[in-house]
Design a protein around this motif. Structure first.
Motif, PDB file in Angstrom:
ATOM      1  N   ARG A  33       0.814  -1.212   0.000  1.00 36.30           N
ATOM      2  CA  ARG A  33       0.000   0.000   0.000  1.00 36.30           C
ATOM      3  C   ARG A  33       0.844   1.258   0.000  1.00 36.30           C
ATOM      4  NH1 ARG A  33      -1.687   4.086   2.717  1.00 36.30           N
ATOM      5  NH2 ARG A  33      -0.072   3.622   4.252  1.00 36.30           N
ATOM      6  N   GLU A  34       2.036   1.181   0.642  1.00 32.61           N
ATOM      7  CA  GLU A  34       2.889   2.367   0.709  1.00 32.61           C
ATOM      8  C   GLU A  34       3.502   2.698  -0.647  1.00 32.61           C
ATOM      9  OE1 GLU A  34       1.685   1.289   4.373  1.00 32.61           O
ATOM     10  OE2 GLU A  34       2.940  -0.046   3.147  1.00 32.61           O
ATOM     11  N   VAL A  35       3.593   1.740  -1.540  1.00 30.48           N
ATOM     12  CA  VAL A  35       4.088   1.996  -2.903  1.00 30.48           C
ATOM     13  C   VAL A  35       2.951   2.481  -3.790  1.00 30.48           C
ATOM     14  CG1 VAL A  35       5.142   0.959  -4.952  1.00 30.48           C
ATOM     15  CG2 VAL A  35       5.958   0.321  -2.659  1.00 30.48           C
ATOM     16  N   GLU A  36       1.826   1.806  -3.741  1.00 30.95           N
ATOM     17  CA  GLU A  36       0.650   2.196  -4.541  1.00 30.95           C
ATOM     18  C   GLU A  36      -0.587   1.738  -3.791  1.00 30.95           C
ATOM     19  OE1 GLU A  36      -0.966   1.952  -9.176  1.00 30.95           O
ATOM     20  OE2 GLU A  36       0.831   0.854  -8.550  1.00 30.95           O
ATOM     21  N   ASP A  37      -1.396   2.702  -3.395  1.00 33.66           N
ATOM     22  CA  ASP A  37      -2.546   2.366  -2.551  1.00 33.66           C
ATOM     23  C   ASP A  37      -3.805   2.091  -3.353  1.00 33.66           C
ATOM     24  OD1 ASP A  37      -2.940   4.888  -3.460  1.00 33.66           O
ATOM     25  OD2 ASP A  37      -3.542   5.753  -1.542  1.00 33.66           O
ATOM     26  N   ARG A  38      -3.790   2.367  -4.660  1.00 34.30           N
ATOM     27  CA  ARG A  38      -4.973   2.088  -5.470  1.00 34.30           C
ATOM     28  C   ARG A  38      -4.541   1.717  -6.884  1.00 34.30           C
ATOM     29  NH1 ARG A  38     -10.218   5.886  -6.952  1.00 34.30           N
ATOM     30  NH2 ARG A  38     -11.797   4.257  -6.770  1.00 34.30           N
ATOM     31  N   HIS A  39      -5.103   0.653  -7.392  1.00 32.55           N
ATOM     32  CA  HIS A  39      -4.790   0.189  -8.744  1.00 32.55           C
ATOM     33  C   HIS A  39      -6.030   0.335  -9.620  1.00 32.55           C
ATOM     34  CE1 HIS A  39      -0.930  -1.805  -7.590  1.00 32.55           C
ATOM     35  NE2 HIS A  39      -1.541  -1.877  -6.414  1.00 32.55           N
ATOM     36  N   MET A  40      -5.783   0.685 -10.868  1.00 27.33           N
ATOM     37  CA  MET A  40      -6.875   0.766 -11.842  1.00 27.33           C
ATOM     38  C   MET A  40      -6.529  -0.126 -13.024  1.00 27.33           C
ATOM     39  SD  MET A  40      -8.301   1.930 -14.843  1.00 27.33           S
ATOM     40  CE  MET A  40      -7.243   3.227 -15.501  1.00 27.33           C
ATOM     41  N   LEU A  41      -7.450  -0.955 -13.417  1.00 24.76           N
ATOM     42  CA  LEU A  41      -7.253  -1.801 -14.590  1.00 24.76           C
ATOM     43  C   LEU A  41      -8.537  -1.827 -15.400  1.00 24.76           C
ATOM     44  CD1 LEU A  41      -7.720  -5.500 -13.680  1.00 24.76           C
ATOM     45  CD2 LEU A  41      -7.540  -3.834 -11.848  1.00 24.76           C
ATOM     46  N   GLN A  42      -8.386  -2.158 -16.659  1.00 27.56           N
ATOM     47  CA  GLN A  42      -9.533  -2.269 -17.556  1.00 27.56           C
ATOM     48  C   GLN A  42      -9.750  -3.732 -17.908  1.00 27.56           C
ATOM     49  OE1 GLN A  42      -9.099   0.351 -20.986  1.00 27.56           O
ATOM     50  NE2 GLN A  42     -10.592   1.726 -20.097  1.00 27.56           N
ATOM     51  N   VAL A  43     -10.961  -4.164 -17.751  1.00 27.51           N
ATOM     52  CA  VAL A  43     -11.334  -5.526 -18.121  1.00 27.51           C
ATOM     53  C   VAL A  43     -11.998  -5.478 -19.490  1.00 27.51           C
ATOM     54  CG1 VAL A  43     -12.735  -7.522 -17.541  1.00 27.51           C
ATOM     55  CG2 VAL A  43     -11.579  -6.241 -15.734  1.00 27.51           C
ATOM     56  N   LYS A  44     -11.515  -6.320 -20.357  1.00 28.75           N
ATOM     57  CA  LYS A  44     -12.043  -6.392 -21.722  1.00 28.75           C
ATOM     58  C   LYS A  44     -12.991  -7.581 -21.816  1.00 28.75           C
ATOM     59  CE  LYS A  44     -10.456  -7.351 -26.441  1.00 28.75           C
ATOM     60  NZ  LYS A  44      -9.246  -7.610 -27.275  1.00 28.75           N
ATOM     61  N   ALA A  45     -14.203  -7.317 -22.284  1.00 30.43           N
ATOM     62  CA  ALA A  45     -15.190  -8.374 -22.521  1.00 30.43           C
ATOM     63  C   ALA A  45     -15.429  -8.456 -24.023  1.00 30.43           C
ATOM     64  CB  ALA A  45     -16.494  -8.083 -21.785  1.00 30.43           C
ATOM     65  N   VAL A  84      -9.008  -1.257  -7.594  1.00 32.02           N
ATOM     66  CA  VAL A  84      -8.642  -2.141  -6.484  1.00 32.02           C
ATOM     67  C   VAL A  84      -7.974  -1.279  -5.418  1.00 32.02           C
ATOM     68  CG1 VAL A  84      -7.335  -4.154  -5.758  1.00 32.02           C
ATOM     69  CG2 VAL A  84      -8.360  -4.081  -8.046  1.00 32.02           C
ATOM     70  N   THR A  85      -8.588  -1.187  -4.259  1.00 33.63           N
ATOM     71  CA  THR A  85      -8.037  -0.419  -3.142  1.00 33.63           C
ATOM     72  C   THR A  85      -7.248  -1.353  -2.243  1.00 33.63           C
ATOM     73  OG1 THR A  85      -9.909   1.105  -3.231  1.00 33.63           O
ATOM     74  CG2 THR A  85      -8.604   1.091  -1.214  1.00 33.63           C
ATOM     75  N   VAL A  86      -5.984  -0.985  -1.994  1.00 36.71           N
ATOM     76  CA  VAL A  86      -5.116  -1.796  -1.137  1.00 36.71           C
ATOM     77  C   VAL A  86      -5.282  -1.321   0.302  1.00 36.71           C
ATOM     78  CG1 VAL A  86      -2.755  -2.587  -0.737  1.00 36.71           C
ATOM     79  CG2 VAL A  86      -3.512  -2.054  -3.067  1.00 36.71           C
ATOM     80  N   LEU A  87      -5.767  -2.218   1.154  1.00 37.86           N
ATOM     81  CA  LEU A  87      -5.998  -1.875   2.551  1.00 37.86           C
ATOM     82  C   LEU A  87      -4.705  -2.017   3.347  1.00 37.86           C
ATOM     83  CD1 LEU A  87      -9.415  -3.694   3.055  1.00 37.86           C
ATOM     84  CD2 LEU A  87      -8.999  -1.310   2.405  1.00 37.86           C
ATOM     85  N   ASP A  88      -4.612  -1.233   4.376  1.00 39.02           N
ATOM     86  CA  ASP A  88      -3.373  -1.156   5.138  1.00 39.02           C
ATOM     87  C   ASP A  88      -3.304  -2.235   6.210  1.00 39.02           C
ATOM     88  OD1 ASP A  88      -0.917  -0.006   5.900  1.00 39.02           O
ATOM     89  OD2 ASP A  88      -1.906   1.060   7.536  1.00 39.02           O
ATOM     90  N   VAL A  89      -2.082  -2.778   6.377  1.00 37.02           N
ATOM     91  CA  VAL A  89      -1.770  -3.612   7.534  1.00 37.02           C
ATOM     92  C   VAL A  89      -0.542  -3.005   8.199  1.00 37.02           C
ATOM     93  CG1 VAL A  89      -2.738  -5.692   6.517  1.00 37.02           C
ATOM     94  CG2 VAL A  89      -0.320  -5.182   6.187  1.00 37.02           C
ATOM     95  N   ASN A  90      -0.336  -3.377   9.449  1.00 38.64           N
ATOM     96  CA  ASN A  90       0.779  -2.792  10.196  1.00 38.64           C
ATOM     97  C   ASN A  90       2.077  -3.499   9.791  1.00 38.64           C
ATOM     98  OD1 ASN A  90       1.893  -1.009  12.040  1.00 38.64           O
ATOM     99  ND2 ASN A  90       1.826  -2.515  13.696  1.00 38.64           N
ATOM    100  N   ASP A  91       2.722  -2.985   8.711  1.00 40.12           N
ATOM    101  CA  ASP A  91       3.925  -3.623   8.185  1.00 40.12           C
ATOM    102  C   ASP A  91       5.108  -2.661   8.096  1.00 40.12           C
ATOM    103  OD1 ASP A  91       2.787  -2.080   6.222  1.00 40.12           O
ATOM    104  OD2 ASP A  91       3.329  -3.418   4.585  1.00 40.12           O
ATOM    105  N   ASN A  92       4.986  -1.467   8.659  1.00 40.77           N
ATOM    106  CA  ASN A  92       6.090  -0.505   8.614  1.00 40.77           C
ATOM    107  C   ASN A  92       6.494  -0.125  10.029  1.00 40.77           C
ATOM    108  OD1 ASN A  92       6.536   0.439   5.643  1.00 40.77           O
ATOM    109  ND2 ASN A  92       4.312   0.306   5.914  1.00 40.77           N
ATOM    110  N   PRO A  93       7.770  -0.187  10.325  1.00 39.95           N
ATOM    111  CA  PRO A  93       8.218   0.211  11.665  1.00 39.95           C
ATOM    112  C   PRO A  93       8.122   1.716  11.835  1.00 39.95           C
ATOM    113  CG  PRO A  93      10.109  -0.240  10.280  1.00 39.95           C
ATOM    114  CD  PRO A  93       8.893  -0.619   9.471  1.00 39.95           C
ATOM    115  N   PRO A  94       7.958   2.160  13.046  1.00 37.35           N
ATOM    116  CA  PRO A  94       7.891   3.615  13.274  1.00 37.35           C
ATOM    117  C   PRO A  94       9.259   4.255  13.036  1.00 37.35           C
ATOM    118  CG  PRO A  94       7.840   2.436  15.366  1.00 37.35           C
ATOM    119  CD  PRO A  94       7.756   1.389  14.297  1.00 37.35           C
TER     120      PRO A  94
END
Length: 712
Positions: free
Chosen positions: A370-382, A397-407
Motif C-alpha cells: 500500500r505504501e508503494v501504490e494504494d490504489r490500482h486501476m485496470l480495464q477488463v475487456k469483454a 482495487v483499493t489496497v488496505l493497510d496492515v501494520n507492516d512498517n516500523p515507526p
C-alpha cells in the motif's frame, strides 16, 4: 419708389426766419434702402423682406437756409408681413408602431418663414387620402400622427407610406401648401402560435443510440419574426419517460432519447407531441389553421451490440502483503442481442492481477504494498466469442493497510549543555509511521545509558532527560542513545534508532554559544565500493601489461646483440627502396641534401662510444661510384662508424636508409633479391670496412674477407 413719410417741423424760430433749405436722414439703410428729397419725403429704393429684416431705426434732421438745425426726430420703420413664404418640411419622416395596438406613430413638423403671429405663418396639417385617413389620423396643429385602429397586422402589411400636407393661412384655400411622405413600419408582436409543418412524423432509430442524444427534428413554422418564435413542447403520455423534447437554435422541436432502447424488448413507439406558446395577444391570429399537435412514430432498428457489463465501474479491496493468491471478485457482462453469445474476459499483461477468461473472476497474483501504490486501476475487456464485439469496464482495487512498517524517530535540536543538571529535558522525541492506521507510540532506551533516560508522556511523545552528568566539550567521545519505538499495532512493529547528541556551551537559559562538532561517519554504498575496486583492478592490469611489454622489448634487444647470426636479420627483410623514380614512398631529397651540404654527416667533434667490434682497416680502394663520390662516401662511413660504436643501436640496415637504390640509381640495389655476386658489375669490397656486423652481407656478395677480418 415709395413715399413713406413727409418730414416737417413746427418748432419755434429763435432767430430771423429763413426758409427751409434741406432735410437729411441717418440710420440703417440710408441712401441704400431709404432716401429723403428736398421736400422731406422719405422713399424706399429697394424691395424689403420682412424675413430678412423686420424693422429699421432712422433719425431725420431739418436744416434752414443758414445750415442751422431746425429740428430732428427719431423713428422706427416696421416692415409689414405678407404671405410670401410656403411651409417647408426639413427632413424625411419615418415612424413605427406595433401591430394590434393604437398608439402614436410619429410627429411631423413644417416651418413657415412668415410671421407666425399672423395667419401668414400659421400651418395646418392634413391627410388627403381616404385609405390613410381610415387607419391613421394627424393633429392639424401639432402634426402628430397616431393609429386609429388596433387591427393593424404586420403579417398582412408591414409598411405604409402616407402623404402629409402642410398649408399656411391656417388652411385657407389661398394659403401656400407643401407635402411630405411618411414611412410607417408595423413592428411584430407575438400574436401567431408556432405550427408543425406536418401532422405525422416517422423516425427510425438504431437501438444502440446513446441516452441524451438527438433522435430527430420536428420542424415548425411561425408567421411572427424569429425573435417572437418562442414555442414550448411536451409529450402528454407515458412516452415522456423514454423520450424528451427541447428547442433547437431555430426553435424547432428536437426529440431526445431519455432511456436506452432495446430492439429485442420493443421496436415501435407512437406518441404525440404538442406545442404551446405564450402570446402577446389572444387569441392567436392563426389559431384555426395552426397544427399544434403532431403524431410521432419511432421505429427501433436492430444493431449488433457489444457486451454490456452489469456495472459501469467495479470497486474491490484487498489487504496488502498477502502472499497467497487472493480472490478479489467477479465482473460480469452479457450479450444484449438475442444470440446471447459467450463472453470472454481479459486484462492487460504485466499487472499484479489475473482474470478467469470464462467466469470473469479477478484475483491477486503477487504481494501488494500500500505504501508503494494504494490504489490500482485496470480495464477488463469483454469480447464476444470468435472475435466479436468488445467492451471495457474500469476496475478499481483499493489496497488496505496492515501494520507492516516500523515507526520512524523524529527529533529536532537535541543537545546537552555542560551545565545541565539531572532531570533536565534536552529534547522532545516524536515518531511517524507510514501505515494509515492510528498508532500508539511508546519510547524507551534499547541500551541503558549512563547519562540519559527517556520519559514517555503517553501521547506519542517522549522527553530525553539528563540522568547524570557532568558534560565537557573537551571530552573526545560523542554522546548518543539508542531509542526503541513501538507502534502498538497488530502485529506490533518497533525500530531502534541511534540518536546523536551534541554537547554545547550554554548560558543559564540553555541558549548555546558553541558546540562541539560530532564525528562524521562517512559511508559508501556497496555499488560505489564495487565500482571503485573495478577501477583499481583495471589500472593494475594496464600497468602490469605495460611493464611486461617493456621487459619483453629489452629481452629481445639483448638477444639480438648477443646473437652471432646477425646475417639472418639482413636477409629476411623483403622491403626494397623506391629508387629515384619512386619519390612518393621515399623522400630522395635527403640524399641530395647530403651531396650539397653534408648535413647528414656526423660531426667530427662528437665523442663515440667504445665499439663492441674491432675496427678493421682495409687498403684504400679507388673504385667509387661516379655520383657524389666524396660526400656520400663520407656519409656512409659516418653512419657505419655510428653503428659500430653505438652499443644500444640497431643494425644499420634497420634504419631504412637506402642511398641511391632503385632501378635508376647508379649505385644499384643493395638488396640481395634478384641479384647475385657473380653477376654484379660493382665492387663490394668496401663492405669489409664496415666491421663484423656486415660480414655476412660481404660474404653473400662474394667478398673474400679472410685477409681483412679478425676478431678480438
Amino acid at each position: 419708389m415709395t413715399t413713406l413719410v413727409k418730414c416737417f417741423s413746427t418748432g419755434p424760430l429763435v432767430r430771423q426766419k429763413v426758409p427751409v433749405r434741406n432735410f437729411t436722414i441717418e440710420g440703417e439703410g440710408v441712401n441704400k434702402t431709404f432716401i429723403v428729397d428736398d421736400k422731406g419725403d422719405l422713399f424706399v429704393k429697394e424691395r424689403l423682406d420682412r424675413e430678412e429684416k423686420a424693422s429699421y431705426h432712422l433719425t431725420a434732421r431739418m436744416f434752414d437756409g443758414n445750415g442751422e438745425l431746425i429740428e430732428d426726430a427719431g423713428d422706427c420703420i416696421q416692415v409689414t408681413d405678407i404671405n410670401d413664404n410656403c411651409p417647408v418640411f426639413r427632413e424625411d419622416y419615418k415612424g413605427s408602431i406595433m401591430e394590434r395596438i393604437k398608439d402614436t406613430v410619429v410627429e411631423v413638423k413644417a416651418t413657415d418663414a412668415d410671421d407666425s403671429s399672423t395667419v401668414n405663418g400659421q400651418v395646418k396639417y392634413s391627410f388627403r387620402d381616404d385609405k390613410t385617413s381610415a387607419l391613421f389620423e394627424i393633429d392639424h396643429k401639432t402634426g402628430v400622427i397616431t393609429s386609429k385602429t388596433n387591427h393593424l397586422d404586420r403579417e398582412t402589411k408591414s409598411q405604409y407610406v402616407v402623404l402629409v400636407y402642410a398649408q399656411d393661412m391656417a388652411g385657407m384655400q389661398t394659403g401656400c401648401t407643401a407635402n411630405t411622405s411618411v414611412t410607417i413600419t408595423i413592428t411584430d408582436a407575438n400574436d401567431n402560435i408556432a405550427s408543425f409543418t406536418k401532422r405525422k412524423y416517422e423516425i427510425s432509430v438504431p437501438e444502440n443510440l446513446k441516452v441524451n442524444e438527438k433522435i430527430g427534428m420536428l420542424e415548425l413554422v411561425d408567421r411572427d419574426e424569429d425573435e417572437n418564435k418562442r414555442p414550448t413542447f411536451f409529450i402528454p403520455d407515458d412516452s415522456r419517460n423514454i423520450f424528451s423534447t427541447k428547442p433547437s437554435k431555430d426553435n424547432d422541436c428536437i426529440l431526445v432519447l431519455k432511456q436506452a432502447l432495446d430492439y429485442e424488448m420493443k421496436n415501435v413507439y407512437t406518441f404525440t407531441v404538442k406545442v404551446e406558446e405564450e402570446l402577446q395577444f389572444s387569441p392567436a391570429e392563426n389559431l384555426n389553421v395552426a397544427n399544434t399537435t403532431a403524431q410521432v412514430t419511432i421505429k427501433v432498428t436492430d444493431v449488433d451490440e457489444p457486451p454490456v457489463f452489469t456495472r459501469s465501474i467495479y470497486n474491490f479491496s484487498v489487504y496488502e502483503e498477502q502472499t497467497e493468491r487472493k480472490i478479489l471478485g467477479t465482473v460480469h457482462a452479457e450479450d444484449p442481442d438475442r444470440a446471447k453469445k459467450r463472453i470472454e474476459y481479459s486484462i492487460a499483461d504485466g499487472l499484479p492481477f489475473a482474470i478467469d477468461p470464462i467466469t470473469g473472476q479477478l484475483s491477486v497474483l503477487r504481494r501488494l504494498d500500500r505504501e508503494v501504490e494504494d490504489r490500482h486501476m485496470l480495464q477488463v475487456k469483454a469480447q464476444e466469442e470468435n472475435g466479436g464485439l468488445v467492451s471495457f469496464v474500469k476496475v478499481y482495487v483499493t489496497v488496505l493497510d496492515v501494520n507492516d512498517n516500523p515507526p520512524e524517530l523524529i527529533a529536532h535540536d537535541i543537545f546537552v549543555c555542560e551545565n545541565d543538571v539531572k532531570n533536565t529535558v534536552i529534547g522532545i522525541l516524536e515518531a511517524s509511521d507510514r501505515d494509515t492506521r492510528p498508532a500508539t507510540f511508546t519510547f524507551s532506551l534499547a541500551i541503558p545509558s549512563f547519562n540519559f533516560s527517556i520519559k514517555d508522556h503517553g501521547n506519542n511523545t517522549a522527553a530525553l532527560v539528563v540522568k547524570q552528568g557532568p558534560f565537557n566539550l573537551e571530552d573526545p567521545s560523542d554522546y548518543s542513545v539508542e531509542v526503541r519505538i513501538s507502534d502498538g499495532g497488530q502485529p506490533p512493529m518497533s525500530s531502534v534508532t541511534k540518536l546523536q547528541i551534541k554537547s554545547c556551551q550554554c548560558d543559564a537559559k540553555r541558549v548555546f554559544s558553541r558546540c562541539k562538532a560530532s564525528k562524521q561517519r562517512m559511508g559508501v554504498s556497496v555499488h560505489a565500493l564495487i565500482a571503485i575496486l573495478l577501477c583499481i583492478l583495471t589500472i593494475l592490469v594496464i600497468v602490469i601489461l605495460f611493464v611486461m611489454r617493456k621487459h619483453y622489448q629489452k629481452d629481445s634487444l639483448a638477444s639480438m646483440k648477443n646473437s652471432g647470426e646477425i646475417h639472418e636479420q639482413l636477409v629476411t627483410y623483403d622491403e626494397e627502396g623506391g629508387g629515384e623514380m619512386d619519390t612518393n614512398g621515399y623522400d630522395v631529397s635527403i640524399l641530395t641534401s647530403a651531396c650539397n651540404d653534408g648535413s647528414l654527416l656526423r660531426h667530427p667533434d662528437r665523442l663515440s662510444h667504445p665499439s663492441m667490434y674491432a675496427v678493421v682497416q682495409k687498403p684504400p680502394h679507388h673504385s667509387q661510384p661516379t655520383a657524389c663520390k666524396g660526400d656520400m662516401a663520407a656519409m656512409i662511413e659516418m653512419k657505419k662508424d655510428e653503428a659500430d660504436h653505438d652499443r644500444d643501436g640497431f643494425p644499420y640496415d634497420t634504419l631504412h636508409i637506402y642511398g641511391y637504390e632503385g632501378p635508376e640509381s647508379l649505385a644499384g640495389s643493395l638488396s640481395s633479391l634478384e641479384s647475385s655476386s657473380s653477376g654484379s658489375n660493382l665492387d663490394y669490397d668496401f663492405l669489409n670496412d664496415w666491421g663484423p656486423r656486415f660480414k655476412a652481407l660481404a660474404e653473400l656478395y662474394g667478398v673474400d674477407s679472410a685477409d681483412y677480418y679478425h676478431q678480438y
